[in-house]
Write a protein that holds these residues in place. Structure first.
Motif: not given
Length: 156
Positions: A31-35, A115-117, A136-138, A143-144
């Motif tokens: 609904l909102s993708s602003v960080p 991806v793995a979290e 790692e891509v933290t 990647y979000y």
């Protein structure tokens, strides 16, 4: 205030599939993708969820998260008014030591990305790294899931 601490990694082989104890189908939209305030609608099986996430800290490993289960029919209605770019994926749950990795295999425009979290109790907490775990891509925002909805993997 709920604080989510997680680290994210690329996955370098499909060996996790043999180690998984559960597989879930997930459809989600934003609904909102602003960080500063990502608002996600998600359907997992016959359950619906509404999640609000805040902006990450400097490392990208910690950020505010609030989640509420909602009726699946309401989640389906909310998906209709989400921003373009619905995420379609399977999530594999894989035990590694005392932790559980959530491994997401993406479909559609994000096909090929896996991806793995892992959720941790602190940013310094140690954990067992499976052999299939890659770089790692933290904190790398592309990647979000919210970023993948706007700029899918096929466009990279």
């Amino acid at each position: 205030m709920a604080l989510e601490i997680e680290r994210k990694f690329l996955v370098k082989s499909d060996a996790y599939k043999k180690e998984a104890f559960k597989k879930l189908k997930i459809i989600q939209g934003f609904l909102s993708s602003v960080p500063e305030r990502t608002v996600r609608v998600r359907i997992i099986g016959d359950l619906g969820f509404l999640t609000v996430k805040g902006i990450g800290n400097a490392s990208g490993a910690s950020r505010y998260e609030w989640e509420k289960e909602i009726p699946v029919n309401e989640a389906k209605e909310l998906l209709k008014i989400c921003e373009p770019g619905v995420i379609d994926k399977s999530r594999y749950l894989v035990k590694s030591g005392i932790h559980t990795f959530e491994v997401d295999e993406f479909y559609e425009e994000n096909k090929g990305l896996v991806v793995a979290e892992i959720e941790l109790s602190s940013e310094e907490e140690t954990f067992t790294k499976p052999a299939w775990l890659g770089n790692e891509v933290t904190g790398i925002t592309k990647y979000y899931n919210s970023a993948l909805a706007n700029n899918p993997y096929v466009n990279w």
